[in-house]
Design an enzyme around this catalytic site. Structure first.
Site, PDB file in Angstrom:
ATOM      1  N   ASP A  33       0.904  -0.053  -6.141  1.00 36.44           N
ATOM      2  CA  ASP A  33       0.309  -1.262  -6.731  1.00 36.44           C
ATOM      3  C   ASP A  33       0.153  -1.139  -8.233  1.00 36.44           C
ATOM      4  OD1 ASP A  33       0.048  -2.102  -4.084  1.00 36.44           O
ATOM      5  OD2 ASP A  33      -2.036  -1.493  -3.946  1.00 36.44           O
ATOM      6  N   GLU A 203       3.138 -11.719  -1.701  1.00 34.49           N
ATOM      7  CA  GLU A 203       1.862 -11.320  -2.268  1.00 34.49           C
ATOM      8  C   GLU A 203       2.139 -10.404  -3.464  1.00 34.49           C
ATOM      9  OE1 GLU A 203      -0.214  -9.336   0.900  1.00 34.49           O
ATOM     10  OE2 GLU A 203       0.867  -7.472   0.572  1.00 34.49           O
TER      11      GLU A 203
END
Length: 516
Positions: A33, A203
């Protein structure tokens, strides 16, 4: 000179240059991430460590390849039972998720979100390496959001499948009333067949403004396919947006764009790589017709035209002899606690040159034990060795070194009555099973763990020694497996917990990490 020798001599400069090239993954460890910025000639990157504390690690690099940990955005995300490992609750796989890192008008901003607090969190500072950080939080919790400054306003872009946008109040205290709306109704659409309604919806939003155009990066995982990079673009922030698949190779996806001072562009992404976790990749980017084109002929290259990867130690992981100068009581940034620590139950100053872990709350479950001190494991293979002194343990205490994940493994000293035993536990089936137990007379014991992540082998072996030089394997091989409940690569962990009586302690002399 023979022809073969002559040809080889001509190849030497080429081979030398090749040897100096960086290679993917740029970090063979759990650094998922990522969010990345460049300020001048320096790059900064944030990542996710979820239930670990301190949280939201910040890293720095001068070349996009070699990274050093420089700070964390917070010491404690919150004080809920889940984050404290209290009252039979935990935050495994939760804590704080994907962050967004930005630089705006002389200040650094890091935002994240948490299901445990139910909030979106924003931290900002003028000094990213030393702080202090100003903390703001508000509802709602914005999933996988992108913090974005544009035209004197502050925005958040977030969501899964359906992507939303809202303007924030100038003090980051919440959403400006009446500004929330749908930005893209179905951001997954470019990556899925019309009949496909399954899979992971788009996402991991990251928004960029480049040459007056707006680019939104997302990841999708079509059913039966692989992790895929989707890019949408528009000439105005409000849209309308057009989208396309930007990369679909080896499951390398989720991230964004970064430019270099020399004008080159890269995409920073990551790949799921079994038990070691989610590992970062760099992918070259070219621009065609206003679109970023990722990869070489659509593929993720093994080598990069960047300086060579150096050792990750002490950049991301680090050995520690626990020697501290007078007045220094901190741990190197490579260490993180499993959940919020109990600060008065650990010390590197009570006994000079040692880490002391005291027991507190009672438990007979390793995963519920507080104050387990962790570091990442590293691929392709690595080992960690410790020396621990156990003369001050109490009945029911258990201390040693672990590989922390839901299906964990560990070796340590267990105190039963007045008897100490060396015990290996293997929980690869999902339930802990004692695989070996050896009577122990010594008050100082040496323990070691070897991990092999090459080609996703994902195996680990545990060892002990009475002198620190001659090692014997104990128990059986741990087959490591990445599990969603923990959502994190395996970590080395130093632990000490009590099942009968609090107040015992052990002293760790050192933690020596070797990367192979």
């Amino acid at each position: 000179m023979k022809i073969g020798a002559f040809v080889f001599s001509l190849m030497i400069p080429f081979l030398g240059a090749l040897a100096q090239q960086a290679h993917n993954p740029i970090i063979f460890a759990d650094v998922p991430d990522m969010s990345m910025i460049r300020v001048g000639d320096t790059y900064y990157m944030s990542s996710t460590t979820m239930h670990m504390n301190p949280g939201v690690p910040i890293m720095k690099s001068k070349d996009l390849v070699n990274w050093t940990l420089i700070n964390y955005a917070y010491d404690r995300l919150g004080d809920q039972d889940e984050l404290n490992l209290s009252n039979h609750k935990n935050a495994y796989g939760h804590g704080s998720w994907a962050s967004s890192l930005r630089f705006h008008e002389g200040r650094y901003y890091v935002s994240t979100f948490s299901a445990n607090t139910g909030k979106t969190h924003v931290y900002h500072t003028a000094d990213i390496e030393h702080g202090p950080w100003v903390s703001k939080e508000f509802q709602p919790m914005m999933h996988d959001h992108s913090l974005f400054f544009d035209g004197g306003k502050i925005y958040m872009i977030w969501g899964g499948g359906r992507i939303y946008i809202a303007e924030l109040l100038p003090d980051f205290s919440g959403v400006k009333a009446g500004t929330q709306r749908v930005l893209i109704d179905d951001a997954s659409l470019p990556a899925k067949p019309k009949e496909d309604k399954a899979g992971l919806p788009a996402e991991g939003s990251q928004m960029f403004k480049i040459n007056g155009m707006y680019y939104l990066f997302n990841i999708s995982w079509p059913a039966g396919g692989m992790r895929t990079v989707i890019v949408h673009r528009a000439s105005q922030l409000e849209g309308p947006y057009e989208g396309k698949v930007a990369l679909q190779d080896q499951g390398v996806a989720q991230g964004g764009l970064i430019d270099m001072p020399n004008g080159k562009w890269y995409a920073y992404l990551f790949q799921d790589y079994g038990a070691v976790g989610r590992i970062p990749f760099l992918v070259p980017v070219k621009w065609e017709d206003g679109w970023p084109v990722l990869g070489i002929d659509g593929k993720v290259p093994a080598t990069l035209d960047l300086p060579a990867n150096k050792s990750l130690s002490p950049g991301i992981v680090d050995s520690d002899d626990f020697d501290r100068k007078a007045g220094q009581a901190a741990l190197p940034l490579a260490w993180q606690w499993n959940h919020n620590p109990v600060v008065d139950l650990w010390s590197v100053t009570e006994r000079s040159g040692f880490l002391r872990l005291r027991t507190g709350d009672l438990t007979d479950d390793f995963l519920s034990a507080k104050n387990t001190l962790t570091q990442r494991t590293i691929g392709p293979s690595c080992s960690a060795a410790i020396a621990v002194e156990v003369s001050n343990m109490k009945d029911g205490d258990f201390a040693g070194i672990s590989l922390l994940q839901k299906n964990y493994g560990l070796v340590g000293v267990r105190m039963e009555g007045n008897t100490k035993s060396l015990v290996m536990i293997n929980a690869m089936t999902g339930a802990p099973q004692e695989q070996a137990k050896i009577n122990l007379k010594q008050q100082r014991i040496f323990l070691k763990v070897n991990c092999d992540f090459s080609n996703k082998k994902d195996t680990a072996q545990f060892f002990y020694s009475t002198d620190g030089h001659h090692w014997k394997m104990i128990g059986n091989v741990l087959k490591m497996s990445y599990t969603i409940p923990h959502f994190m690569g395996y970590r080395f962990g130093l632990f000490n917990y009590a099942s009968k009586e609090a107040g015992g302690y052990v002293d760790f002399d050192y933690f020596h990490l070797t990367i192979n």
